[in-house]
Design an enzyme around this catalytic site. Structure first.
Site, PDB file in Angstrom:
ATOM      1  N   GLY A   4     -26.486   1.221   1.675  1.00 18.80           N
ATOM      2  CA  GLY A   4     -26.226   1.770   0.473  1.00 18.80           C
ATOM      3  C   GLY A   4     -26.253   0.691  -0.879  1.00 18.80           C
ATOM      4  O   GLY A   4     -25.706   0.120  -1.147  1.00 18.80           O
ATOM      5  N   VAL A   5     -27.014   2.026  -1.575  1.00 21.99           N
ATOM      6  CA  VAL A   5     -26.664   1.453  -3.235  1.00 21.99           C
ATOM      7  C   VAL A   5     -25.885   2.440  -4.003  1.00 21.99           C
ATOM      8  O   VAL A   5     -26.786   3.032  -5.385  1.00 21.99           O
ATOM      9  CB  VAL A   5     -28.285   1.457  -3.683  1.00 21.99           C
ATOM     10  CG1 VAL A   5     -28.851   0.526  -3.430  1.00 21.99           C
ATOM     11  CG2 VAL A   5     -29.230   2.272  -3.181  1.00 21.99           C
ATOM     12  N   GLY A   6     -24.720   2.474  -3.645  1.00 18.56           N
ATOM     13  CA  GLY A   6     -23.910   3.188  -4.896  1.00 18.56           C
ATOM     14  C   GLY A   6     -23.053   2.373  -5.829  1.00 18.56           C
ATOM     15  O   GLY A   6     -24.076   1.893  -5.855  1.00 18.56           O
ATOM     16  N   LYS A  49       0.573  -1.435  -0.128  1.00 15.32           N
ATOM     17  CA  LYS A  49      -0.263  -0.476   0.187  1.00 15.32           C
ATOM     18  C   LYS A  49       0.898   1.389  -0.303  1.00 15.32           C
ATOM     19  O   LYS A  49       1.893   0.980   0.066  1.00 15.32           O
ATOM     20  CB  LYS A  49      -1.194  -0.229   1.673  1.00 15.32           C
ATOM     21  CG  LYS A  49      -2.695   1.091   0.944  1.00 15.32           C
ATOM     22  CD  LYS A  49      -3.703   0.013   0.615  1.00 15.32           C
ATOM     23  CE  LYS A  49      -4.414   0.933   0.631  1.00 15.32           C
ATOM     24  NZ  LYS A  49      -6.130   0.275  -0.079  1.00 15.32           N
ATOM     25  N   VAL A  94     -21.536  -0.535  -6.024  1.00 18.93           N
ATOM     26  CA  VAL A  94     -21.423  -1.849  -6.133  1.00 18.93           C
ATOM     27  C   VAL A  94     -22.809  -2.062  -5.985  1.00 18.93           C
ATOM     28  O   VAL A  94     -23.772  -3.053  -6.154  1.00 18.93           O
ATOM     29  CB  VAL A  94     -20.467  -2.419  -4.144  1.00 18.93           C
ATOM     30  CG1 VAL A  94     -20.638  -4.235  -4.014  1.00 18.93           C
ATOM     31  CG2 VAL A  94     -19.234  -1.673  -4.279  1.00 18.93           C
TER      32      VAL A  94
END
Ligand code: NAD
Length: 369
Positions: free
Chosen positions: A180-182, A80, A184
């Site tokens: 959450g319906v962003g 990372k 994904v």
């Protein structure tokens, strides 16, 4: 604590501090474990208050990638990077090209991608200086938006959890709630509705709710209500730390599994809490590894059909995790760690035999999925 002591505490391999005067770049690249392959993980850009905070974050995140790649069956290690700066003010071609040159200097031991505070444009600047970058646009031969593949993996992870809990992986007439319906959650809702599930969603973004309601038949509740809806499955696809002291007693579901990272507020306490409540928890970094599978695919020439097919492999991995949890009487998040650690230990042992042609790595990044 001394820097070497911090690096040694979780057994990191290498930490590179990058400085460039012209662009103002201050970055840290951490490689946690490259037993299985090069460390792949995104570059986070954040206005850290101190170098100490940035180092702490990159050490934590790179170690997380080791576990995620290993559990997903990929031939990748954990890496990372963090860039210290404000993404709104400091993102520039010069800065990301300077960063790209440091990535190139690691000669493939680290492969980068986008993360919080960076985007496809940043990765395309990085790519001007190095090949060791993923998550670039489809137009440039990259994998683009990973969310359809992540959603596919979550869908198969939920089906595996259903198989474990109810003896059948059919989701027909099962009730799934999605927080959450962003990117994904939107795709996941459609896959679930298509499979015959009843789906209830929430979001704080009206546009995203409307888009989902237009695409498939879902019920909507408020963001606060979602934890109280009696259902079979709860899929957190918004934020981290959503299983906490407040929400755990409210949950009336039998399975928790979604795309969000760091779902458990306190891993040990809330992981055990779910187990004691009889709720089956699909560990976050396993069920959401479709995104990683998607970028790993890019390393060998991207093909979305192949990536979607590979994400189905999460079904078997999740079942393996549940099997370990039962055999070892541990919470499922611990079982996922055990699966990852054993794979690294075993593959590490076979690598004792040197193959002259192997070079930096042998075989495929895609591993067993
Ligand atoms: P996104 O930002 O597109 O979607 C998140 C959605 O959650 C948004 O619509 C937002 O309005 C909503 N939201 C935020 N706070 C909320 C709240 N309190 N209650 C209800 N809804 C809320 O993000 P995404 O790409 O869909 O990712 C969702 C989660 O999955 C994130 O935690 C992300 O780290 C993780 N994840 C995503 C991917 C991927 O491929 N995109 C891969 C692995 C993990």
């Amino acid at each position: 604590m001394d820097v070497f002591e911090q690096v040694a505490a979780k057994n990191h391999e290498q930490v590179t501090f990058c400085h460039d005067e012209v662009s103002g770049l201050k970055a840290i690249i951490a490689l946690h474990d490259t037993t299985l392959g090069p460390g792949l993980g995104g570059t986070r850009m954040w206005p850290y208050k101190s170098t100490e905070d940035a180092l702490k974050d990159v050490l934590r995140l790179s170690r997380g990638m080791t576990f995620k790649s290993a559990a997903a069956g990929l031939n990748l290690g954990g890496g990372k990077a963090v860039i210290i700066g404000d993404p709104k003010k400091h993102r520039s071609e010069t800065l990301f090209r300077a960063f790209g040159r440091f990535v190139e200097g690691l000669a493939g031991r680290y492969i980068t991608a986008e993360d919080v505070g960076t985007n496809i444009q940043c990765m395309e600047w990085v790519r001007m200086e190095t090949r060791h970058v993923t998550g670039i646009s489809r137009a440039l031969g990259g994998s683009g938006d990973p969310s359809p593949v992540t959603a596919q993996g979550v869908y198969w992870g939920i089906r595996a959890s259903a198989k474990e809990r109810w003896g059948s992986d059919s989701l027909e007439k099962k009730h799934v709630t999605i927080q959450g319906v962003g990117a994904v959650g939107f795709h996941l809702a459609q896959l679930l509705v298509k499979a015959g599930a009843k789906v209830t969603v929430c979001d704080i973004d009206e546009e995203n709710l409307k888009r989902t309601q237009k695409a498939c038949k879902v019920e909507v509740v408020s963001a606060e209500q979602i934890f109280d809806v009696p259902a079979d499955v709860f899929a957190p696809c918004a934020l981290g730390a959503v299983i906490n002291d407040d929400t755990l007693p409210r949950l009336k579901v039998e399975i928790v599994g979604g795309s969000a990272n760091n779902v458990l507020d306190d891993e040990r306490r809330h992981g055990r809490g779910l187990m004691e409540k009889g709720i089956l928890y699909a560990p976050d970094y396993v069920i959401n590894s479709g995104g990683l599978i998607n970028v790993a695919n890019e390393l060998e020439g991207y093909n979305q059909e192949r990536a979607l097919k590979q994400a189905e492999g999460i079904y078997d991995i999740i079942l393996k995790v549940y099997d370990i949890a039962k055999r070892e009487d541990v919470p499922t998040h611990k079982a996922a760690d055990n699966l990852a650690l054993r794979r690294i230990a075993e593959i590490g042992k076979i690598k004792r035999s040197y193959i002259p042609s192997e070079g930096a790595r042998g075989g495929s990044y895609r591993g067993v999925v």
